[in-house]
Design an enzyme around this catalytic site. Structure first.
Site, PDB file in Angstrom:
ATOM      1  N   ASN A   7      38.097  44.060  40.897  1.00  0.00           N
ATOM      2  CA  ASN A   7      38.726  44.950  39.918  1.00  0.00           C
ATOM      3  C   ASN A   7      38.411  46.390  40.300  1.00  0.00           C
ATOM      4  OD1 ASN A   7      39.598  46.377  37.669  1.00  0.00           O
ATOM      5  ND2 ASN A   7      38.861  44.872  36.204  1.00  0.00           N
ATOM      6  N   ARG A  59      42.952  42.502  40.970  1.00  0.00           N
ATOM      7  CA  ARG A  59      43.704  43.139  39.898  1.00  0.00           C
ATOM      8  C   ARG A  59      44.575  44.232  40.521  1.00  0.00           C
ATOM      9  NH1 ARG A  59      41.545  47.338  35.283  1.00  0.00           N
ATOM     10  NH2 ARG A  59      43.535  47.556  34.183  1.00  0.00           N
ATOM     11  N   HIS A 148      47.786  47.124  31.128  1.00  0.00           N
ATOM     12  CA  HIS A 148      46.672  46.389  30.489  1.00  0.00           C
ATOM     13  C   HIS A 148      47.062  44.942  30.206  1.00  0.00           C
ATOM     14  CE1 HIS A 148      45.117  50.498  28.878  1.00  0.00           C
ATOM     15  NE2 HIS A 148      44.474  50.181  29.992  1.00  0.00           N
ATOM     16  N   ARG A 209      44.402  61.350  28.805  1.00  0.00           N
ATOM     17  CA  ARG A 209      45.864  61.306  28.896  1.00  0.00           C
ATOM     18  C   ARG A 209      46.478  61.680  27.559  1.00  0.00           C
ATOM     19  NH1 ARG A 209      46.010  55.276  31.352  1.00  0.00           N
ATOM     20  NH2 ARG A 209      44.664  55.656  33.157  1.00  0.00           N
ATOM     21  N   GLU A 351      39.216  40.495  31.508  1.00  0.00           N
ATOM     22  CA  GLU A 351      40.284  40.389  32.486  1.00  0.00           C
ATOM     23  C   GLU A 351      39.899  39.452  33.625  1.00  0.00           C
ATOM     24  OE1 GLU A 351      39.098  43.351  31.370  1.00  0.00           O
ATOM     25  OE2 GLU A 351      40.692  44.884  31.286  1.00  0.00           O
TER      26      GLU A 351
END
Length: 366
Positions: A7, A59, A148, A209, A351
């Site tokens: 990841n 990922r 996501h 962001r 994840e």
């Protein structure tokens, strides 16, 4: 099948080896992104038990329109992934650099690409389509991809176990809240809507962001004020959000300052919560109601204050939390008040488990 999950983040590379019944056999987080990672450090990590893998799961942030599920990596897939860099120039290169670095050391093992966009490929056309000229959408693949997805997919699998209901008709709003943040409307285990769009900039206010802003305002800055496009992009990605509002993107620091009556921090928190509450309500509307609200990700898992404030005012969705249970969260658990008609869940982001599941499905392992 022992799966090494790779990841790649913006500033680190997380490695985790999962074995039988998804037991964590080894794990390590290396400093530096895939593009900057020291080859010697990676070699040392993979010479440890981490390297005792049967397969690798990577990922990958963006799968574009082509990759709607996990896929075994070969030369053609690699080439296609590199063609998608333009769609995610800040994220895709890090994932691909990590893939190259691990492959150089463990190239004899089968590897699978698992995509953050794939879970949202099932969204109905009404949720995925922008109201833009058809020739633009067709020529450049302009659509809402969502991100996501690996985290939201884990929420879709784990939540039914916690609430003791089948997934088929369960209406879930998944809140992945971290430095990046997005919501997902899940029904029957599938994504019906999400807050991120063509890029991870759309949607909620995040750490650095902006989230959704008026595109006309951006055009005004470009055309009337002559702001360079590169500067605009850098500001929206790295100098906006909570950081732009109060000088920090760290939710822990923001909450401390807001508690001390810092006006900028309080404004930042208010803007963040307004965006989050509105998004939750919109996702619930897409589902036609709500059975479970799930908090996951760094902020979602660790901030009792954010969970409490986010659900405050959403009683019309049947949400109410027990403050004592909320403050005492230690693992996957429900924090609903007894009179709530919709469950509120706190769930560890895993994840890695979703990636391992997809790797085994692609390669036919158990």
């Amino acid at each position: 099948m022992r799966v090494l999950v790779v990841n790649a983040g913006s500033s680190s590379l997380k490695l985790r080896l999962l074995g039988e019944q998804d037991a964590v056999l080894a794990e390590q987080e290396l400093r530096g992104s895939g593009e900057e990672l020291d080859a010697g450090v990676l070699r040392a990590a993979l010479n440890s038990p981490l390297g005792d893998a049967d397969a690798i799961g990577h990922r990958i942030v963006h799968g574009g329109e082509r990759f709607r599920s996990a896929v075994k990596i070969n030369a053609a897939v690699e080439a296609a992934l590199r063609e998608l860099i333009d769609l995610a120039p800040l994220h895709q290169p890090k994932s691909l650099a990590a893939m190259d670095a691990v492959n150089a050391l463990l190239g004899d093992l089968p590897a699978v690409a698992c995509f953050d966009t794939a879970f949202h490929a099932s969204m109905p056309a009404a949720a995925a389509t922008y109201a833009l000229p058809a020739e633009w959408r067709d020529r450049w693949g302009l659509r809402r991809y969502g991100f996501h997805g690996l985290s939201h997919a884990w929420v879709a699998r784990r939540t039914p176990e916690l609430v003791g209901r089948g997934a088929q008709d369960l209406r879930i709003v998944s809140c992945h809240l971290g430095a990046g943040a997005s919501l997902c409307a899940i029904r029957g285990g599938s994504s019906l809507d999400t807050t991120m769009g063509f890029t991870p900039l759309e949607g909620l206010v995040m750490a650095t962001r902006s989230g959704s802003v008026d595109p006309g305002m951006l055009l005004w800055l470009l055309e009337r004020e002559g702001l360079p496009a590169a500067e605009l992009a850098e500001a929206l990605e790295h100098r906006s959000g909570l950081l732009g509002l109060c000088g920090t993107g760290d939710m822990r620091e923001l909450l401390k300052r807001a508690d001390a009556c810092d006006r900028k921090a309080q404004l930042a928190l208010d803007v963040y919560l307004r965006s989050l509450r509105a998004g939750i309500a919109a996702m619930a509307a897409a589902l036609g109601g709500l059975d479970a609200l799930v908090f996951t990700g760094g902020v979602g898992e660790r901030s009792a204050v954010v969970r409490e404030l986010a659900t405050d005012g959403l009683g019309f969705l049947g949400l109410a939390i027990d403050n004592e249970r909320n403050r005492a969260v230690t693992a996957d658990c429900e924090i609903s008040a007894p009179d709530a008609s919709a469950a509120t869940i706190v769930l560890a982001a895993r994840e890695d488990l979703e990636i391992a599941r997809q790797v085994r499905a692609v390669l036919g392992g158990s």
